[in-house]
Write a protein that holds these residues in place. Structure first.
Motif, mmCIF file in Angstrom:
data_model
loop_
_atom_site.group_PDB
_atom_site.id
_atom_site.type_symbol
_atom_site.label_atom_id
_atom_site.label_comp_id
_atom_site.label_asym_id
_atom_site.label_seq_id
_atom_site.Cartn_x
_atom_site.Cartn_y
_atom_site.Cartn_z
ATOM 1 N N CYS A 52 6.186 3.442 10.540
ATOM 2 C CA CYS A 52 6.506 2.183 9.859
ATOM 3 C C CYS A 52 5.284 1.522 9.227
ATOM 4 O O CYS A 52 5.421 0.507 8.557
ATOM 5 C CB CYS A 52 7.208 1.220 10.811
ATOM 6 S SG CYS A 52 6.129 0.527 12.092
ATOM 7 N N GLY A 53 4.072 2.075 9.447
ATOM 8 C CA GLY A 53 2.888 1.540 8.779
ATOM 9 C C GLY A 53 1.918 0.800 9.665
ATOM 10 O O GLY A 53 1.007 0.142 9.160
ATOM 11 N N LYS A 54 2.036 0.925 10.987
ATOM 12 C CA LYS A 54 1.187 0.148 11.896
ATOM 13 C C LYS A 54 -0.291 0.515 11.749
ATOM 14 O O LYS A 54 -1.145 -0.369 11.641
ATOM 15 C CB LYS A 54 1.651 0.356 13.342
ATOM 16 C CG LYS A 54 3.088 -0.057 13.619
ATOM 17 C CD LYS A 54 3.458 0.084 15.077
ATOM 18 C CE LYS A 54 3.396 1.510 15.584
ATOM 19 N NZ LYS A 54 4.382 2.396 14.943
ATOM 20 N N SER A 55 -0.603 1.797 11.774
ATOM 21 C CA SER A 55 -2.003 2.221 11.654
ATOM 22 C C SER A 55 -2.559 1.893 10.277
ATOM 23 O O SER A 55 -3.725 1.485 10.144
ATOM 24 C CB SER A 55 -2.126 3.725 11.932
ATOM 25 O OG SER A 55 -1.788 4.026 13.270
ATOM 26 N N THR A 56 -1.736 2.056 9.258
ATOM 27 C CA THR A 56 -2.162 1.700 7.901
ATOM 28 C C THR A 56 -2.492 0.217 7.819
ATOM 29 O O THR A 56 -3.476 -0.180 7.180
ATOM 30 C CB THR A 56 -1.059 2.053 6.891
ATOM 31 O OG1 THR A 56 -0.822 3.472 6.939
ATOM 32 C CG2 THR A 56 -1.456 1.655 5.474
ATOM 33 N N LEU A 57 -1.703 -0.606 8.474
ATOM 34 C CA LEU A 57 -1.953 -2.046 8.511
ATOM 35 C C LEU A 57 -3.351 -2.334 9.065
ATOM 36 O O LEU A 57 -4.113 -3.119 8.473
ATOM 37 C CB LEU A 57 -0.889 -2.719 9.372
ATOM 38 C CG LEU A 57 -1.127 -4.169 9.802
ATOM 39 C CD1 LEU A 57 -1.226 -5.081 8.592
ATOM 40 C CD2 LEU A 57 -0.030 -4.632 10.741
ATOM 41 N N ALA A 74 5.571 4.443 -0.441
ATOM 42 C CA ALA A 74 5.163 3.082 -0.070
ATOM 43 C C ALA A 74 5.148 2.958 1.450
ATOM 44 O O ALA A 74 6.154 3.233 2.113
ATOM 45 C CB ALA A 74 6.109 2.068 -0.678
ATOM 46 N N VAL A 75 3.998 2.528 2.005
ATOM 47 C CA VAL A 75 3.865 2.385 3.454
ATOM 48 C C VAL A 75 3.939 0.921 3.864
ATOM 49 O O VAL A 75 4.626 0.573 4.822
ATOM 50 C CB VAL A 75 2.531 3.010 3.931
ATOM 51 C CG1 VAL A 75 2.392 2.873 5.441
ATOM 52 C CG2 VAL A 75 2.463 4.477 3.529
ATOM 53 N N PHE A 118 0.851 -1.185 0.000
ATOM 54 C CA PHE A 118 0.000 0.000 0.000
ATOM 55 C C PHE A 118 0.886 1.233 0.000
ATOM 56 O O PHE A 118 1.926 1.268 0.665
ATOM 57 C CB PHE A 118 -0.921 0.030 1.230
ATOM 58 C CG PHE A 118 -1.844 1.215 1.237
ATOM 59 C CD1 PHE A 118 -3.051 1.174 0.557
ATOM 60 C CD2 PHE A 118 -1.476 2.392 1.882
ATOM 61 C CE1 PHE A 118 -3.889 2.276 0.529
ATOM 62 C CE2 PHE A 118 -2.308 3.494 1.864
ATOM 63 C CZ PHE A 118 -3.522 3.438 1.183
ATOM 64 N N ALA A 119 0.466 2.238 -0.750
ATOM 65 C CA ALA A 119 1.236 3.479 -0.841
ATOM 66 C C ALA A 119 0.304 4.671 -0.830
ATOM 67 O O ALA A 119 -0.821 4.614 -1.330
ATOM 68 C CB ALA A 119 2.091 3.488 -2.112
ATOM 69 N N TYR A 120 0.772 5.763 -0.224
ATOM 70 C CA TYR A 120 0.109 7.049 -0.342
ATOM 71 C C TYR A 120 0.861 7.829 -1.421
ATOM 72 O O TYR A 120 1.950 8.345 -1.184
ATOM 73 C CB TYR A 120 0.148 7.807 0.984
ATOM 74 C CG TYR A 120 -0.685 7.182 2.080
ATOM 75 C CD1 TYR A 120 -2.071 7.314 2.083
ATOM 76 C CD2 TYR A 120 -0.090 6.476 3.121
ATOM 77 C CE1 TYR A 120 -2.851 6.752 3.093
ATOM 78 C CE2 TYR A 120 -0.854 5.920 4.136
ATOM 79 C CZ TYR A 120 -2.228 6.063 4.118
ATOM 80 O OH TYR A 120 -2.988 5.501 5.117
ATOM 81 N N GLY A 121 0.290 7.876 -2.607
ATOM 82 C CA GLY A 121 0.997 8.506 -3.713
ATOM 83 C C GLY A 121 2.253 7.726 -4.050
ATOM 84 O O GLY A 121 2.198 6.521 -4.310
#
Length: 285
Positions: free
Chosen positions: A71-76, A48-49, A42-45
């Motif tokens: 590091c991407g915890k919330s995105t996960l 890459a997150v 997954f990436a924001y624009g």
């Protein structure tokens, strides 16, 4: 649970030395998983997150997700909840592809308490009732069954005595318990908590983590909690998943994670294990 080294993990996970034992996608598939992510990107624009992330949340376990800021915890968690759609890879919930489920089916299986949430101007009982909205029709109201579920959720979360108090008048710990009661009222089988101890004092933080563990061990749920407090994560969680640079770089029981030394490598701190009043506790030093 078998573990193996994933080729290239050291290169993708900043600060993680080669040879650290981490779980790969094949190992994740062998876990009796309530939730499973396989090679998720997954990436924001252009940023890459999540970078080929694989993780299983075993049914009936509380998994602590730890890692450095950004590091991407919330995105996960938002990918697991279906709020965000991965650009690659797949997310499975109880064996079904997440994107094949309707909104109501997702609500029956997954509930997310985000890190940032505003407290509305309403009573605790009204706030907890919001957890039933995913199960009601467009013009539906609360049924007697819904009200029983709301009352039981408040009891389990320890806020039953606050039912008629304004949610904004609660202390930080009470407010977080009320929000957890709202999540409980959704009656999802897996609960995701994103940094539920933010702004809480030490006593309230202990209470909230004890509640999270109780949801899993006493209520038969599956849980995942994003947490920055390593001693609390090691003390209360059944499993620890360590993230770095958009990947899971290690996963295992608290004892396994400590033996690997991966927390020292990722966070640059030492973890001390000790026994206090018959209970194992941890501290950073």
């Amino acid at each position: 649970m078998s573990e193996r080294e994933v080729p290239g993990a050291g290169a993708s996970g900043a600060g993680v030395a080669a040879g650290v034992q981490v779980m790969g996608a094949a190992d994740a598939a062998r876990v009796d998983a309530a939730v499973e992510l396989r090679g998720v990107r997954f990436a924001y624009g252009e940023h890459a997150v999540l970078d080929g992330l694989s993780l299983a949340l075993p049914a009936g376990c509380l998994t602590g997700i730890v890692g450095p800021n950004g590091c991407g915890k919330s995105t996960l968690l938002r990918v697991i909840d279906g709020v965000l759609e991965p650009a690659a890879g797949e997310a499975l919930v109880e064996g079904d592809a997440l994107d094949s489920l309707s909104a109501r089916e997702r609500a029956e299986r997954i509930a997310l308490l985000p890190q940032i949430h505003r407290t509305p101007s309403m009573t605790v009982e009204a706030l907890v009732s919001c957890g039933r909205y995913a199960h009601m029709g467009l013009f539906g109201g609360l049924t007697d069954q819904d009200r029983l579920i709301v009352a039981e959720s408040m009891r389990v979360a320890g806020v039953e005595h606050l039912a008629h108090k304004a949610a904004r008048a609660l202390s930080g710990g009470e407010r977080q318990r009320a929000f957890i009661a709202m999540v409980l009222a959704q009656r999802a089988r897996t609960v995701l908590l994103d940094e539920p101890m933010t702004y809480l004092d030490p006593r309230a933080a202990l209470d909230v983590m004890g509640l999270a563990r109780g949801l899993v061990h006493e209520q038969g749920m599956t849980g995942a909690v994003v947490i920055h407090d390593l001693p609390l994560a090691l003390r209360f969680c059944d499993r620890i998943a360590v993230m770095d640079s958009g990947r899971i770089v290690a996963v295992g029981t608290p004892a396994e994670i400590l033996d690997q030394g991966v927390l020292e490598q990722v966070f640059g701190v030492m973890i001390a294990r000790m026994e206090l009043n018959g209970e194992v506790v941890y501290s950073c030093c």
